[in-house]
Design a protein around this motif. Structure first.
Motif, short mmCIF file in Angstrom:
data_model
loop_
_atom_site.label_atom_id
_atom_site.label_comp_id
_atom_site.label_asym_id
_atom_site.label_seq_id
_atom_site.Cartn_x
_atom_site.Cartn_y
_atom_site.Cartn_z
N ALA A 23 48.93 1.03 -34.46
CA ALA A 23 50.31 0.71 -35.01
C ALA A 23 50.34 -0.36 -35.69
N SER A 24 51.00 -0.51 -36.91
CA SER A 24 50.93 -2.03 -37.54
C SER A 24 52.37 -2.14 -38.03
N GLY A 25 52.40 -3.34 -38.53
CA GLY A 25 53.79 -3.62 -39.18
C GLY A 25 54.68 -4.71 -38.35
N SER A 26 55.81 -4.84 -38.77
CA SER A 26 56.60 -5.66 -37.83
C SER A 26 56.91 -5.42 -36.35
N ILE A 27 56.12 -5.59 -35.45
CA ILE A 27 56.39 -5.02 -34.08
C ILE A 27 56.60 -6.01 -33.01
N PHE A 28 57.62 -6.16 -32.36
CA PHE A 28 57.88 -6.91 -31.23
C PHE A 28 57.12 -6.48 -30.02
N SER A 29 57.37 -5.21 -29.67
CA SER A 29 56.65 -4.62 -28.32
C SER A 29 56.65 -3.15 -28.51
N ILE A 30 55.55 -2.49 -27.70
CA ILE A 30 55.54 -1.39 -27.71
C ILE A 30 55.48 -0.72 -26.19
N ASN A 31 56.36 0.10 -26.00
CA ASN A 31 56.53 0.60 -24.72
C ASN A 31 55.53 1.73 -24.49
N THR A 49 50.53 10.81 -22.27
CA THR A 49 51.21 9.58 -22.60
C THR A 49 50.64 8.54 -21.64
N ILE A 50 50.76 7.13 -22.12
CA ILE A 50 50.54 6.08 -21.28
C ILE A 50 51.74 4.86 -21.52
N SER A 51 52.14 4.39 -20.33
CA SER A 51 52.93 3.48 -20.40
C SER A 51 52.22 2.06 -20.80
N SER A 52 53.28 1.09 -20.99
CA SER A 52 52.74 -0.43 -21.45
C SER A 52 51.98 -1.01 -20.32
N GLY A 53 52.24 -0.42 -19.19
CA GLY A 53 51.33 -0.88 -17.91
C GLY A 53 50.35 0.08 -17.57
N ALA A 96 54.58 6.51 -30.53
CA ALA A 96 54.82 5.09 -30.05
C ALA A 96 56.25 4.91 -29.86
N ARG A 97 56.78 4.23 -28.82
CA ARG A 97 58.03 3.88 -28.93
C ARG A 97 57.99 2.43 -28.91
N ILE A 98 58.46 1.96 -30.27
CA ILE A 98 58.49 0.47 -30.62
C ILE A 98 59.87 -0.16 -30.74
N ARG A 99 59.73 -1.22 -30.28
CA ARG A 99 60.80 -2.28 -30.26
C ARG A 99 60.57 -3.24 -31.62
#
Length: 120
Positions: A23-31, A49-53, A96-99
């Motif tokens: 993933a690329s670009g203006s990303i604050f965080s990825i869940n 699937t895999i969580s951020s943790g 990807a679930r991206i903030r």
């Protein structure tokens, strides 16, 4: 935001492949990040699937054969696929679930898909 998947190809039954998705670009965080697949004539289905943790979830059909992992520093998710079967043939999509910024609601983003063909 762009998700770029790679690693698909043609492999014989029993073989292996490793998919990557960055993933690329203006990303604050990825869940959560994950892989889905769609075979001809079928609906798109969850593979893993895999969580951020690092908590993982797998479809029953791939448990014990596929392993999902991620590198948070590189915003990249991987799918190691072993003991491949003809029924694994499909286009594989990363998700990807991206903030995008602090306090905003995360949204789902999809890669372009990479074709995996398992055939002798």
């Amino acid at each position: 935001v762009l998700l770029q998947a790679s690693g698909g190809g043609l492999v014989q039954p029993g073989g292996y492949l490793r998919l990557s998705c960055a993933a690329s670009g203006s990303i604050f965080s990825i869940n959560a990040m994950g892989w889905y697949r769609q075979a001809p004539g079928n609906q798109r289905e969850l593979v893993a699937t895999i969580s951020s943790g690092g908590n993982t979830n797998y479809a029953d059909s791939v448990k014990g054969r596929f392993t999902i992992s991620r590198d948070n520093a590189k915003n990249t998710v991987y799918l190691q696929m072993n003991s491949l079967k003809p029924e694994d043939t499909a286009v594989y999509y990363c998700n990807a679930r991206i903030r995008l910024s602090y306090g905003t609601t995360p949204s789902d983003y999809w890669g372009q898909g990479t074709l995996v063909t398992v055939s002798s």
